[in-house]
Design a protein around this motif. Sequence first.
Motif: not given
Length: 328
Positions: A167-173, A182-185, A266-277, A279-285
């Motif tokens: 998830m850190d790599e995806i965020i940087r990407m 937020g747009e990425m999520v 996917l592992e990248s899907d699960n990363g959205l829930l677990r990453h502190p930057r 997870n709150h977007f996952v909760d919202l959506y």
Amino acid sequence: MVSPSSLFLILLFLSIPFSECNLTTDYYKNSCPQLENIIRETVTSKYISVPAAAAGTLRLFFHDCMVGGCDASVLISSNPFTKAERDADINLALPGDAFDVIVRAKTALELSCPGIVSCADILALATRNFVSMAGGPVYTVMLGRKDSLESNISSVEGNIPRANTTMDEIIRMFESKNFTVGEMVALSGAHTIGFSHCKEFAYRLFGYSRSTPTDPSYHPKFSAALKTLCANYKNDSDMAAFNDPMTPSKFDNMYYQNLKRGMGLLESDNGLLRHPRTNHFVDLYAFNQTAFSNDFARAIEKLSLSGIKTGNQGEVRRKCDAFNTFQT
């Protein structure tokens, strides 16, 4: 009074390069007045016969825009001298029906208004229509893109997240392309439709670690079902699972609800829930369908303007899979 959607577009245009401001919603009003009808008829016909084409075309659009911008470079076929983006390993699984619907629309448009509508605009419009047909938001598509003059396999790596990208790599990407977290999520919510091949996540089922063969992040019943489904994935590379097993053909917020249930494929899907930057977007959506729909619409509108070509930066291809002039 200015509407929220109009205000968003105004602010968006203030932040993008001048060349991108040449785009308009009625770019083809006089030169190809049948454009919208032709796109609608072509997409509707494909969706009726192959509903999965909606997810496939959305994925094709994303893979195009993330590498050099929304310029139809992913549609180019390789030739004996140059390997194109389409042949990068991450693009090999892009579905044929997604390419086919663009070819069909281009063929019809060349008969109605030859040499006018770019393949990049066709792909952008087809994607919007598919998303809407699947139950997703209707969003604005600006028109006037030109098709790229190059497509190289070497440009792909590092620009499109893989199933196991952290998830850190995806965020940087995404941040390197001026997208917020937020747009990425929100864009990740595209996984609410479509499927992924077993080979992309089989390591989470059968080889996660020496002591724990199956990723404990999976819900036990979900992982058991996936193991049964993907048992023969090494011999059958076409084996796949729905990204959202609950409402696989409906564009809704169930994807985010599934993440909270331990059903992130996917592992990248699960990363959205677990990453502190993220997870709150996952909760919202997961809780708010409207918030997801609105944020997805804004994010994909922004994506559709990424790295576009105008004027002499590109061309209007006669065929979407080939440059007008043969390149070596």
